[in-house]
Write an enzyme that holds these catalytic residues in place. Sequence first.
Site, mmCIF file in Angstrom:
data_model
loop_
_atom_site.group_PDB
_atom_site.id
_atom_site.type_symbol
_atom_site.label_atom_id
_atom_site.label_comp_id
_atom_site.label_asym_id
_atom_site.label_seq_id
_atom_site.Cartn_x
_atom_site.Cartn_y
_atom_site.Cartn_z
ATOM 1 N N ALA A 1 -29.488 -4.783 -7.973
ATOM 2 C CA ALA A 1 -28.477 -4.252 -7.045
ATOM 3 C C ALA A 1 -27.062 -4.469 -7.550
ATOM 4 C CB ALA A 1 -28.660 -4.860 -5.654
ATOM 5 N N GLY A 2 -26.836 -4.116 -8.798
ATOM 6 C CA GLY A 2 -25.490 -4.235 -9.353
ATOM 7 C C GLY A 2 -24.991 -5.655 -9.477
ATOM 8 N N GLY A 3 -25.902 -6.629 -9.486
ATOM 9 C CA GLY A 3 -25.526 -8.034 -9.604
ATOM 10 C C GLY A 3 -25.635 -8.820 -8.318
ATOM 11 N N TYR B 1 -24.208 8.928 -21.306
ATOM 12 C CA TYR B 1 -23.689 7.565 -21.380
ATOM 13 C C TYR B 1 -22.641 7.441 -22.485
ATOM 14 C CZ TYR B 1 -27.688 6.060 -18.495
ATOM 15 O OH TYR B 1 -28.615 5.903 -17.503
#
Length: 323
Positions: free
Chosen positions: A214-216, A53
Site C-alpha cells: 500500500a505505497g509503504g 516507466y
Amino acid sequence: MEYTQLGRSGLKVSRLCLGTMNFGEQTGESDSHFIMDSAHENGINYFDTANSYGDSLGPGATEAVIGRWFEQGGQRRERTVLATKVFSDMADWPNNSKLSALNIRRALDASLMRLKTDYVDVYQFHHVDRATPWDEIWQAMETAVSQGKIIYAGSSNFAGWHIATAQAEARRRNLTGLVSEQSIYNLLSRDIELEVIPAAESNGLGIVPWSPLAGGLLSGVLGHELDGKRRLTEGVVRRLVKHRDAIEMYENLAAEVGHAPGEVGLAWLLHQPAVTAPIIGPRTRGQLDAAIRALDVKLDTETLDRLDMIFPGHRPAPEDYAW
C-alpha cells in the site's frame, strides 16, 4: 526460492516478482543493475516493467536500463521471465497509445529494441481499452505470437467482466488468451476479491498484485514514522491519517508474531490461493532482502483471522452485498 505456474500456463515463475518502476531516475542505472543481479542470485526469475516507466527521464527509460543489463550477457536474459506492458501514451500523436493493432505492433517493436531482446515472455495490456474490439486486439497478439515476438499475454487493472470477455473472445479464436492479471491488492485494498479474483480463478489467470504494501503504509511507518530516506506522498499521508488505528493494530500484531510489518503484509498475500507473485519494487538491496524474508514467514489461522478483523475483506459478489 519457491516457484509456481503463472496461471494455467506451463510457465514457472518465482513467488516474488521484481518490479522495476523505480529503475532509472529514482534508482540509478548501476544500482538497478545490482538489484537485478541480486534478484537472480536469490532465485527471482520474474521481472515486470512497462513501456511507460521512466518518470522524468521519459517513457521507455526503464526498459532501456533493463536492456543494457541484458546486454552484459551472463545468461541474464535467458534466466529472466520478462513481462512488459502496452497502453500508455508514448508520444504526442495519434495511434501512440492504447490497444489498437497499429499501436500494439509499434509499441512491441519499440519495447524489444529498448530491451535488447527479440521476444517478451508476457506482454501485458496495462489497462482495458474500451474503444478497441477484442477481435482486433487478439488478431494483433496472434500475429506477434506467430512472429515469435511474444509468448504469453497478460492484463493489468482489468475488471472481472473484462477478463471474462477477453477470455471468451480468445477461446473463439482458439487462442490461449490471458495467463495473468496485475491488480492493486493488499490488506488495505481488497476490492478485487469481489469479482476480479473469482473471474481470474475461473478463467485460469494468476493474480500478480501491485502495491503489495500500500505505497509503504504496511511497511512499518508508525514504528519509525519516516526513516529520513523515504518521503510519503500526500495521498499516502492522507490514508495514514484515515487508517492510523488499523495500522497501529497491524504493526502491534507484526511485533507480536516476531516479524517486520512489511514481511507480514507480503506473507499475507503469499497465503492467498489466487496470488501467483506479489510485485516488489525495491529501490535498494536492503529492501530486496526484506522482501525475500517474507517467503519464510508462515502465518497461522489465528493470525490470518486477526488480519481479516483489522482489515476486513470481501466475499465474492453477489454474496458480499446480497445473498
